[in-house]
Scaffold this motif. Structure first.
Motif, mmCIF file in Angstrom:
data_model
loop_
_atom_site.group_PDB
_atom_site.id
_atom_site.type_symbol
_atom_site.label_atom_id
_atom_site.label_comp_id
_atom_site.label_asym_id
_atom_site.label_seq_id
_atom_site.Cartn_x
_atom_site.Cartn_y
_atom_site.Cartn_z
ATOM 1 N N ALA A 64 0.838 -1.210 0.000
ATOM 2 C CA ALA A 64 0.000 0.000 0.000
ATOM 3 C C ALA A 64 0.869 1.254 0.000
ATOM 4 O O ALA A 64 0.899 2.021 0.970
ATOM 5 C CB ALA A 64 -0.934 -0.002 1.208
ATOM 6 N N GLN A 65 1.599 1.452 -1.083
ATOM 7 C CA GLN A 65 2.441 2.637 -1.208
ATOM 8 C C GLN A 65 1.957 3.475 -2.384
ATOM 9 O O GLN A 65 1.398 2.951 -3.350
ATOM 10 C CB GLN A 65 3.909 2.244 -1.408
ATOM 11 C CG GLN A 65 4.479 1.370 -0.300
ATOM 12 C CD GLN A 65 4.479 2.048 1.063
ATOM 13 O OE1 GLN A 65 4.324 3.269 1.150
ATOM 14 N NE2 GLN A 65 4.648 1.267 2.116
ATOM 15 N N ALA A 66 2.191 4.772 -2.305
ATOM 16 C CA ALA A 66 1.712 5.694 -3.335
ATOM 17 C C ALA A 66 2.497 5.526 -4.633
ATOM 18 O O ALA A 66 3.608 4.986 -4.653
ATOM 19 C CB ALA A 66 1.818 7.131 -2.828
ATOM 20 N N SER A 67 1.912 6.040 -5.715
ATOM 21 C CA SER A 67 2.545 5.899 -7.027
ATOM 22 C C SER A 67 3.852 6.674 -7.135
ATOM 23 O O SER A 67 4.741 6.283 -7.903
ATOM 24 C CB SER A 67 1.581 6.368 -8.125
ATOM 25 O OG SER A 67 0.443 5.544 -8.192
ATOM 26 N N LEU B 158 6.377 0.157 -9.722
ATOM 27 C CA LEU B 158 5.922 0.792 -8.473
ATOM 28 C C LEU B 158 4.797 1.785 -8.740
ATOM 29 O O LEU B 158 3.807 1.848 -7.990
ATOM 30 C CB LEU B 158 7.092 1.491 -7.792
ATOM 31 C CG LEU B 158 7.955 0.663 -6.839
ATOM 32 C CD1 LEU B 158 9.154 1.475 -6.381
ATOM 33 C CD2 LEU B 158 7.149 0.192 -5.640
ATOM 34 N N MET B 159 4.941 2.578 -9.797
ATOM 35 C CA MET B 159 3.912 3.561 -10.128
ATOM 36 C C MET B 159 2.591 2.881 -10.480
ATOM 37 O O MET B 159 1.523 3.268 -10.004
ATOM 38 C CB MET B 159 4.387 4.442 -11.283
ATOM 39 C CG MET B 159 5.542 5.367 -10.939
ATOM 40 S SD MET B 159 6.256 6.178 -12.394
ATOM 41 C CE MET B 159 4.824 7.020 -13.054
ATOM 42 N N THR C 119 -1.856 6.278 -16.179
ATOM 43 C CA THR C 119 -1.860 6.534 -14.747
ATOM 44 C C THR C 119 -2.813 7.652 -14.363
ATOM 45 O O THR C 119 -3.255 7.725 -13.223
ATOM 46 C CB THR C 119 -0.441 6.896 -14.269
ATOM 47 O OG1 THR C 119 0.051 7.994 -15.046
ATOM 48 C CG2 THR C 119 0.492 5.714 -14.415
ATOM 49 N N TRP D 55 6.275 6.708 -5.371
ATOM 50 C CA TRP D 55 7.447 5.943 -4.944
ATOM 51 C C TRP D 55 8.281 5.477 -6.139
ATOM 52 O O TRP D 55 9.469 5.189 -5.984
ATOM 53 C CB TRP D 55 6.992 4.734 -4.121
ATOM 54 C CG TRP D 55 6.796 5.050 -2.668
ATOM 55 C CD1 TRP D 55 6.117 6.103 -2.159
ATOM 56 C CD2 TRP D 55 7.297 4.310 -1.563
ATOM 57 N NE1 TRP D 55 6.148 6.075 -0.790
ATOM 58 C CE2 TRP D 55 6.864 4.974 -0.393
ATOM 59 C CE3 TRP D 55 8.042 3.156 -1.426
ATOM 60 C CZ2 TRP D 55 7.177 4.528 0.885
ATOM 61 C CZ3 TRP D 55 8.351 2.693 -0.157
ATOM 62 C CH2 TRP D 55 7.924 3.375 0.986
ATOM 63 N N ARG E 292 1.616 -0.192 -9.693
ATOM 64 C CA ARG E 292 1.050 -0.898 -8.542
ATOM 65 C C ARG E 292 0.395 0.066 -7.579
ATOM 66 O O ARG E 292 -0.653 -0.225 -6.994
ATOM 67 C CB ARG E 292 2.128 -1.711 -7.819
ATOM 68 C CG ARG E 292 1.564 -2.665 -6.788
ATOM 69 C CD ARG E 292 2.627 -3.478 -6.105
ATOM 70 N NE ARG E 292 3.422 -2.692 -5.178
ATOM 71 C CZ ARG E 292 4.201 -3.216 -4.227
ATOM 72 N NH1 ARG E 292 4.289 -4.523 -4.102
ATOM 73 N NH2 ARG E 292 4.900 -2.441 -3.429
ATOM 74 N N GLY E 293 0.984 1.249 -7.406
ATOM 75 C CA GLY E 293 0.366 2.252 -6.550
ATOM 76 C C GLY E 293 -0.949 2.754 -7.092
ATOM 77 O O GLY E 293 -1.819 3.196 -6.322
ATOM 78 N N ALA E 294 -1.135 2.682 -8.421
ATOM 79 C CA ALA E 294 -2.384 3.105 -9.044
ATOM 80 C C ALA E 294 -3.349 1.942 -9.247
ATOM 81 O O ALA E 294 -4.363 2.101 -9.941
ATOM 82 C CB ALA E 294 -2.095 3.774 -10.389
ATOM 83 N N ASP E 295 -3.055 0.765 -8.670
ATOM 84 C CA ASP E 295 -3.900 -0.431 -8.779
ATOM 85 C C ASP E 295 -4.113 -0.841 -10.233
ATOM 86 O O ASP E 295 -5.213 -1.194 -10.652
ATOM 87 C CB ASP E 295 -5.258 -0.210 -8.101
ATOM 88 C CG ASP E 295 -5.126 -0.053 -6.593
ATOM 89 O OD1 ASP E 295 -4.221 -0.687 -6.016
ATOM 90 O OD2 ASP E 295 -5.904 0.713 -6.008
#
Length: 655
Positions: free
Chosen positions: A247-250, A300-301, A397, A252, A303-306
């Motif tokens: 649960a980390q922001a995009s 990472l980007m 994104t 990251w 995954r942070g945006a689902d």
């Protein structure tokens, strides 16, 4: 399986004994067998994933050391096992400390990859760094490498301390259960990016890499470039993707995206300007590590945006390029080591024509060079195609800042890929084509025995993974499921690769067939136009007269030089970024001397450090002027400062 892993790790430590006794053949055979065993074990772990953890009877005073072999560890252990086996087959006798440090270097990387707690991870990371530092031949390179190793290790220790402070343990299971939050999480991200980025050679922390990799023996340089920098990327994956929670922001992914794009462009440009063969390959490593970092940042980007499908595309491309780059870069460094052993030269301008006497080495290195140049249907193209498709899909994104950053990264990576292809063309062409430039180069002998297997096997794997990337993607499926869930779709199939259901497709087998037909047509056309007979003529000497008798190999000045080959790129791109300069010394009229051409360039990071050093000296000189003041002037300055402070206080107290 974990018991077998521990036995193989212990066998690596036992290899120190034959290394200390100078038993090179035993070290070659033992090292190749142990590393091949690690590769087989990694394949089994990928085919039958397990989350089991094993406690060792060793460890720190507060707990036992833990090892595990989850899918991520198995993927990087497979790379280490394959390249370690190839490098072990080409070990050459050397100083005793160098021979002893080689199995310790392998052990450190294996321990870091298979660690299941922070203690083993940091212990393996530092053992890897110290063992490779002890092998370096040049003092300047070793000193700079040690500075960056200490910096990187300190950052990772601080990051692990922040993670353990919230979890109360160094075990990965406890760290996953209590991921960091808020400013602590941001601090961990910053420390891991700096610490592991310094070891991976990401710009602007890359200064040690072009010096350290050429300063090591060829088999160690191959592992440093193929595996060691990837171990740093593994640490980023483990600590950022895994231990910091999902649960980390995009945002990251932004540091890795920007640092990776800058590294890719800078490394590719430097590879076109270097004249040392090992330095060219080292700068190419900066380029490829940057491309992998771009893929990790995109993952990472996304995954942070689902967005699971683009995240799988980016992560699959990054992990596939980890494997592909490790194989072809190991091949290229080992090949350059054979060239140095036989021809006694590393400079482009001192080599040439080696394909005639060393055909096995030449064709094997051509496979590696074409893979590094991302020429289809070889392995480098498949992974870079996935990464470029992920970059093209970054507009989904929905954030304008991320879209703009991805657009800039796309332009930089595309330029880096083109420059990387030019660097590989320059390297292989000047080393293996043309005429020999010295008697020793003309008398070089081809590789034979176990060394031939150490070159042909990675070349064959590069061809195999280029033609059938689905094999690697199938092994990678547990890794993607570990981070993105078991329902994520693989970006490829039996016939090729795909960028999602409605995205672009790369059909590998039809592309191979089409290229084969085109090659056949060109060959038959050349035969038809040539008239069916072989014609021999003197080599073109650029208009120079025939060489005299005392130059039986021709005049080296009539062949293209490394600097001359790079001149167009240097003039177009390297001026503003690399401060490239040219100097042509023309002899006066009537002189029989030849003109002399020289070129120079400087890394922008070095120039920035030089500017800071000059500013520091300027400030120091101004401070020294105050030290030279007389007592009367010093008291006057003190009184004026006191009056100024009183005036400021009076202004603050006024209502």
């Amino acid at each position: 399986m974990l018991t077998t892993l521990c036995l193989l790790l212990a066998a690596l430590l036992l290899l120190v004994l034959p290394a200390a006794l100078g038993l090179v053949r035993l070290l070659r055979l033992g090292g190749a067998l142990v590393m091949a065993g690690l590769a087989v074990l990694a394949v089994l772990a990928l085919l039958a994933p397990s989350a089991a953890v094993m406690a060792l009877p060793l460890g720190p005073p507060w707990a036992a050391a833990l090892v595990a072999l989850d899918p991520l560890s198995a993927w990087f252990l497979l790379l280490l096992g394959l390249t370690g086996a190839f490098a072990a087959l080409l070990i050459n006798p050397g100083p005793r400390h160098e021979m002893v440090c080689f199995p310790l270097f392998l052990f450190g990387m294996a321990l870091c990859i298979t660690a299941a707690d922070g203690f083993c991870l940091l212990l393996g990371f530092e053992a890897m760094s110290l063992a490779s530092w002890a092998i370096l031949h040049e003092r300047r390179a070793a000193r700079l490498y040690l500075m960056f190793a200490i910096f990187g290790g300190g950052c990772l220790m601080a990051a692990m301390g922040l993670l353990a402070a919230g979890a109360g343990s160094l075990g990965f299971a406890a760290l996953r259960a209590a991921p960091p939050e808020g400013f602590v999480a941001l601090a961990v991200l910053l420390l891991v990016t700096l610490g592991a980025g310094a070891k991976a050679g990401l710009a602007p922390l890359h200064l040690w890499l072009p010096l350290a990799h050429p300063a090591a023996p060829a088999h160690v340089s191959a592992l440093m470039s193929a595996v060691m920098v990837k171990v740093a990327l593994y640490v980023i994956l483990r600590m950022v993707f895994d231990l910091c929670g999902p649960a980390q922001a995009s945002f990251w992914g932004m540091p890795l995206l920007l640092m990776g794009a800058a590294s890719a462009l800078l490394g590719a440009l430097r590879a076109n300007l270097e004249n040392d063969t090992k330095a060219i390959l080292a700068c190419s490593t900066i380029e490829n590590v940057g491309i992998i970092a771009v893929g990790l940042g995109l993952a990472l980007m996304f995954r942070g945006a689902d967005m699971a499908v683009p995240a799988a595309l980016a992560l699959a491309g990054a992990l596939l390029h980890v494997m592909n780059h490790g194989l072809f870069k190991c091949l290229l460094f080992l090949g350059v080591g054979v060239v140095l052993e036989q021809a006694g030269q590393r400079r482009l301008d001192a080599l040439g024509g080696l394909l005639h006497n060393m055909p096995v080495l030449g064709w094997a290195m051509l496979v590696g060079a074409l893979s590094a140049a991302a020429v289809p249907p070889l392995s480098g193209f498949a992974s870079e195609w996935l990464l470029l498709q992920a970059l093209l899909g970054a507009w989904r994104t929905g954030d304008a800042l991320f879209q703009f950053a991805a657009l800039v990264a796309l332009a930089m990576v595309a330029m880096a890929v083109a420059l990387g292809a030019a660097a590989m063309l320059r390297l292989w062409g000047l080393v293996f084509l043309g005429r020999p430039r010295s008697p020793r180069v003309a008398g070089a002998e081809d590789v034979s025995g176990p060394g031939r297997a150490g070159l042909l096997l990675p070349a064959a794997l590069s061809l195999l993974l280029g033609a059938f990337p689905a094999l690697a993607l199938g092994l990678m499926q547990p890794v993607l499921a570990q981070w993105l869930g078991p329902a994520v779709a693989m970006p490829g199939g039996v016939l090729g690769l795909s960028a999602g259901d409605a995205g672009a497709r790369y059909m590998v087998l039809p592309a191979i067939l089409l290229l084969g037909v085109l090659a056949l047509v060109l060959w038959r056309g050349a035969q038809w136009r040539g008239g069916g007979g072989a014609t021999r003529a003197p080599a073109w000497d650029c208009g120079f007269i025939a060489p005299p008798v005392h130059l039986p190999f021709g005049n080296a000045a009539t062949q293209p030089s490394g600097e001359g080959f790079a001149q167009p790129i240097s003039r177009m791109l390297a001026g503003p970024l690399m401060a490239a300069r040219e100097n042509v010394a023309v002899p006066p009229p009537g002189s029989m001397a030849s003109a002399e051409y020289s070129a120079s360039s400087a890394d922008p990071t070095w120039r920035a450090l030089t500017t800071l050093r000059a500013a520091r000296h300027a400030v120091s000189n101004r401070v020294d002027r105050f030290r030279a003041l007389s007592v009367r002037h010093a008291l006057g300055l003190l009184f004026a400062t006191l009056v100024l402070l009183l005036a400021v206080l009076a202004g603050l107290e006024r209502p």
